[in-house]
Design an enzyme around this catalytic site. Structure first.
Site, PDB file in Angstrom:
ATOM      1  N   VAL A  31     -81.293   2.286 -49.341  1.00 22.94           N
ATOM      2  CA  VAL A  31     -80.307   2.146 -48.271  1.00 22.94           C
ATOM      3  C   VAL A  31     -80.926   1.703 -46.949  1.00 22.94           C
ATOM      4  CG1 VAL A  31     -78.761   3.820 -49.338  1.00 22.94           C
ATOM      5  CG2 VAL A  31     -80.396   4.592 -47.587  1.00 22.94           C
TER       6      VAL A  31
ATOM      7  N   TYR B 167     -85.747  15.907 -39.769  1.00 28.72           N
ATOM      8  CA  TYR B 167     -84.477  15.926 -40.501  1.00 28.72           C
ATOM      9  C   TYR B 167     -83.326  16.313 -39.572  1.00 28.72           C
ATOM     10  CZ  TYR B 167     -80.894  17.428 -43.832  1.00 28.72           C
ATOM     11  OH  TYR B 167     -79.716  17.593 -44.519  1.00 28.72           O
TER      12      TYR B 167
ATOM     13  N   LYS C 180     -79.833  14.070 -38.578  1.00 33.90           N
ATOM     14  CA  LYS C 180     -78.464  14.526 -38.831  1.00 33.90           C
ATOM     15  C   LYS C 180     -77.694  14.702 -37.519  1.00 33.90           C
ATOM     16  CE  LYS C 180     -78.545  14.384 -43.255  1.00 33.90           C
ATOM     17  NZ  LYS C 180     -77.728  13.365 -43.960  1.00 33.90           N
TER      18      LYS C 180
END
Length: 245
Positions: free
Chosen positions: A63, A155, A159
């Site tokens: 992706v 991370y 997000k």
């Protein structure tokens, strides 16, 4: 919820929440475009879905490769004419290290997949959605993007970016018939367990357990459906009443 004559892209579809969403959408009549880096797992999932639908395309795709994403979306549209639903689920997350131990390269890798992967797929499908005056975009974020998790700073940052992108983009598109929302799971059941109703005990929520694949997928399906037409720009936590740890 009925997805007949609707076409959905789900990234990170081979396991966990992505796989559960694919199962539920297939059962509800959707045409599916399933994307993952693990093509063998996608082939198994397509066989599993054949009980419910033959209208399933599978693609191996990184992706973070914008050209690859664009080619995939163009090919999918040539088969199904349009994309109605996008579930940006693909992400890296299994990385628990103190901030000072995470290299700049690892930071870039997390942003390339978790943030830019979301950007690339959204950019690829959004013009068609705007032209059709219809679309549902659901970004899978995390409670880490809300509270921040120690030893998962990279991370958490990705997000948080996805949540902010969701809120901002919705303000551009909702008036044109395209809703954009995020879901933020808390503790989830192991993604390698094929039982979408499986859960484990967990001290991280007041519910005392992990969320199941089905529970997360049901929320995604609701936001992807016409039943949620008046919901946009939201980040909905699905976390069993998370303890802020």
């Amino acid at each position: 919820m009925d997805f007949k004559n609707k076409t959905a892209i789900i990234t990170g579809a081979s396991v966990g929440i992505g796989r559960a969403a694919a199962l539920l959408m297939a059962q509800k009549g959707a045409n599916l475009i399933l994307v993952d880096i693990n093509y063998e797992a996608l082939e198994k999932l397509k066989c599993e879905l054949s009980e419910y639908s033959e209208n399933v395309l599978i693609y191996k795709c990184d992706v973070s490769d914008e050209n690859g994403v664009n080619n995939l979306v163009n090919d999918a549209i040539s088969h199904f004419d349009k994309i109605d639903i996008l579930v940006n689920n693909a992400a890296l997350w299994r990385d628990s290290r103190p901030f000072c131990e995470v290299s700049s390269e690892d930071w870039k890798k997390f942003f390339d997949i978790n943030v830019f992967g979301t950007v690339y797929f959204t950019k690829a499908v959004l013009p068609g959605m705007l032209e059709n005056k219809y679309g549902r975009i659901i970004n899978v974020a995390s409670v880490a993007g809300v509270y921040g998790n120690a030893n998962m700073v990279n991370y958490s940052a990705t997000k948080g970016a996805v949540i902010a992108m969701t809120k901002a983009l919705a303000k551009e598109t909702t008036g044109c018939g395209v809703t954009v929302n995020a879901v933020s799971p808390g503790s989830v059941s192991p993604s390698d367990n094929p039982d979408i109703d499986y859960y484990q005990e967990s001290a991280l929520s007041f519910a005392g357990r992990t969320g199941t694949g089905r529970e997360n997928a049901e929320l995604i399906c609701f936001l992807a459906s016409d039943d949620s037409a008046y919901i946009s720009g939201q980040n909905i936590q699905i976390d069993g009443c998370r303890k802020k740890m």
